[in-house]
Scaffold this motif. Structure first.
Motif, PDB file in Angstrom:
ATOM      1  N   UNK A   1       0.835  -1.195   0.000  1.00 34.52           N
ATOM      2  CA  UNK A   1       0.000   0.000   0.000  1.00 34.52           C
ATOM      3  C   UNK A   1       0.872   1.248   0.000  1.00 34.52           C
ATOM      4  N   UNK A   2       0.240   2.398  -0.083  1.00 40.03           N
ATOM      5  CA  UNK A   2       1.005   3.641  -0.221  1.00 40.03           C
ATOM      6  C   UNK A   2       1.878   3.916   0.992  1.00 40.03           C
ATOM      7  N   UNK A   3       1.359   3.639   2.193  1.00 39.03           N
ATOM      8  CA  UNK A   3       2.082   3.982   3.409  1.00 39.03           C
ATOM      9  C   UNK A   3       2.453   2.779   4.256  1.00 39.03           C
ATOM     10  N   UNK A   4       2.047   1.589   3.872  1.00 44.32           N
ATOM     11  CA  UNK A   4       2.333   0.422   4.682  1.00 44.32           C
ATOM     12  C   UNK A   4       2.410  -0.834   3.840  1.00 44.32           C
ATOM     13  N   UNK A   5       2.986  -1.879   4.445  1.00 44.11           N
ATOM     14  CA  UNK A   5       3.090  -3.197   3.821  1.00 44.11           C
ATOM     15  C   UNK A   5       2.443  -4.190   4.784  1.00 44.11           C
ATOM     16  N   UNK A   6       1.428  -4.915   4.311  1.00 41.81           N
ATOM     17  CA  UNK A   6       0.715  -5.878   5.138  1.00 41.81           C
ATOM     18  C   UNK A   6       0.990  -7.276   4.595  1.00 41.81           C
ATOM     19  N   UNK A   7       1.403  -8.189   5.488  1.00 42.51           N
ATOM     20  CA  UNK A   7       1.806  -9.542   5.086  1.00 42.51           C
ATOM     21  C   UNK A   7       0.782 -10.538   5.619  1.00 42.51           C
ATOM     22  N   UNK A   8       0.380 -11.480   4.758  1.00 44.97           N
ATOM     23  CA  UNK A   8      -0.600 -12.497   5.114  1.00 44.97           C
ATOM     24  C   UNK A   8      -0.021 -13.884   4.907  1.00 44.97           C
ATOM     25  N   UNK A   9      -0.358 -14.793   5.807  1.00 47.85           N
ATOM     26  CA  UNK A   9      -0.107 -16.216   5.622  1.00 47.85           C
ATOM     27  C   UNK A   9      -1.462 -16.871   5.465  1.00 47.85           C
ATOM     28  N   UNK A  10      -1.832 -17.167   4.225  1.00 51.32           N
ATOM     29  CA  UNK A  10      -3.216 -17.568   3.959  1.00 51.32           C
ATOM     30  C   UNK A  10      -4.116 -16.366   4.151  1.00 51.32           C
TER      31      UNK A  10
END
Length: 516
Positions: A308-317
């Motif tokens: 995203x523009x201001x953040x990075x979100x990580x998902x496992x599934x």
């Protein structure tokens, strides 16, 4: 006002006009310049005129001749009237920010309703597609609606893949088409370059106005989230301003326009760019030449990232496993100490020099209370065990509030009980509103400040320091000293009532022969 005359140039004006008309059918790159026309007048006609006089006449006369011949259109602006709730304009502008002490170039996203002039602004570290989409979402949610007809744009890369010259047609980005379909509006693309600037003049002027009004001098902030919170307040204050030539304020016009907007869709569009990097041996993923940490248990696996523009979100599934502020600089990194705690439990010696610990200290998440607990724990328990106790304390943050754990650490240090178990108990007491140090919270509230003499005494502290000094601060112990006299009486009774037994010539006493 009198018109200035050029007596020397007068006889040569027809010759100059004839030369300019020759250029009407000539290629543009081979049009005669003012210098060439002046030289021809001298060489071919023996004219006695200055170059400045010829130059000024050519500059004024050439557009008139081209207009008369239909080769040039008159530049004029036609006043426009915009229907409320129907149109908006979007653009980006550059802005400099002192971000965490560093002068940083950022990008100002501007959304402006054409009718009321209501504008929404946001600052992002990039003007990539994720920032472009996030800016739209922020604007739509701020005005609680979507323009019913169209939004005007430059030929921005986040939206347009290719411009088809000679037409208004554009080859659009697939994700941009999906976004427009989700919110239900059309895009109007202006003419490329300076020729199309007037087609969205409202937002062009708004970029400069807002930058001069609110972003000068250069703002000094710790984060872009802090700056955008300030900008939202400035946008609200701008509702009271009046646009030149209007009697009502921007806020009053917007109050009439807002009900005419299309409603927002039921679901919010995810503006993040989806990527699938693999976790390396250091529990790091690489996204746009920057590294981000994830829980160590995911090493070797592929994860899903929403950039995203201001953040990075990580998902496992479907489970979110990490969230980082976006790193703008190349080869930068964002590392969280919590992601390595399970590994450090088995390798406590790796903690002191770890990059994760340095990052936690810089971010302020590893506080002075943690430092004091670690130092005291290593003094009491040794380096390895003391570090493991600290790691167990850090693991408490996953299920408890930071304030509760910090308060519990301080309470444990006060009594010298530097173990994770004591910190966990005190943290739960603090979370439930219980007075730290062993006092119960089920007393009458008015009695909470009364010292009833109950204190936690650390046996470890008693061993390591002078017991007299420790006990000196405690209330007097009036209990009698323990005695075993009663047990001696029982022993004598047992010997008296037990008959002796014999085996051969040996005599076995009652105590020695009783094996029960």
């Amino acid at each position: 006002m009198p018109v200035r005359t050029s007596p020397k140039l007068g006889p040569w004006k027809p010759h100059i006009d004839a030369m300019l008309r020759q250029d009407l059918d000539a290629p543009r790159k081979q049009h005669q310049t003012a210098t060439r026309i002046w030289n021809r007048l001298i060489d071919e006609h023996g004219a006695d005129v200055s170059y400045a006089v010829v130059r000024d006449y050519v500059r004024r006369r050439r557009p008139e001749i081209e207009t008369e011949a239909g080769k040039r259109t008159v530049a004029a602006f036609v006043p426009q009237q915009h229907a409320p709730g129907m149109e908006a304009e979007v653009d980006f502008g550059e802005v400099w920010v002192i971000l965490a002490g560093v002068k940083t170039k950022c990008h100002l996203f501007v959304f402006r309703l054409s009718a009321s002039g209501k504008a929404v602004h946001r600052v992002y570290p990039t003007q990539a597609q994720e920032a472009f989409l996030e800016g739209h979402i922020a604007a739509f949610e701020t005005i609680s609606g979507v323009p019913a007809l169209q939004i005007k744009y430059d030929n921005l890369t986040p939206a347009v893949v290719r411009v088809i010259h000679g037409t208004r047609d554009r080859v659009e980005n697939d994700r941009w088409v999906l976004f427009r379909s989700h919110y239900g509006f059309d895009a109007f693309y202006c003419e490329p370059g300076i020729d199309g600037a007037h087609e969205k003049g409202g937002v062009e002027g708004e970029v400069g106005r807002f930058r001069r009004t609110w972003l000068s001098p250069v703002p000094i902030v710790d984060s872009l989230d802090q700056l955008n919170t300030m900008i939202a307040e400035w946008d609200a204050r701008d509702d009271a301003r009046r646009i030149t030539g209007r009697r009502s304020s921007v806020g009053e016009d917007f109050a009439l326009e807002q009900p005419l907007l299309q409603p927002l869709p039921a679901e919010r569009f995810d503006p993040g760019l989806v990527l699938h990097p693999r976790v390396d041996r250091s529990a790091l993923i690489t996204v746009r030449q920057a590294k981000y940490s994830v829980p160590a248990r995911l090493i070797g696996r592929q994860v899903r990232v929403s950039l995203r523009a201001s953040e990075v979100v990580v998902f496992d599934g479907r489970a979110q496993v990490a969230r980082h502020p976006r790193v703008v600089e190349r080869f930068g990194e964002s590392i969280v100490l919590d992601h390595y705690l399970e590994v450090l439990q088995h390798k406590p010696g790796a903690l002191p020099g770890s990059t994760a610990l340095a990052a936690a200290r810089t971010a302020g998440t590893f506080t002075a209370a943690h430092e004091a607990f670690w130092q005291e724990s290593r003094k009491v328990n040794g380096d390895s065990r003391g570090t493991r106790e600290l790691i167990d304390v850090l693991l408490l943050h996953r299920g408890m509030r930071v304030a509760d754990v910090i308060a519990a650490i301080r309470a444990a240090l006060t009594v010298g009980a530097v173990t994770a178990d004591v910190v966990a108990v005190e943290a739960r007491l603090h979370a439930s509103g219980t007075v730290l140090g062993g006092s119960s919270s089920n007393r009458h509230p008015a009695q909470h400040d009364v010292d009833d003499g109950k204190r936690i005494v650390s046996l470890t502290q008693c061993r390591l320091t002078d017991p007299a000094a420790v006990i000196a601060g405690l209330p007097a112990d009036a209990r009698p000293l323990p005695s075993v006299a009663a047990y001696d009486e029982l022993l004598r009774r047992r010997i008296k009532n037990t008959p002796p037994t014999t085996t051969g010539s040996d005599v076995v006493g009652p105590l020695e022969g009783n094996t029960a």
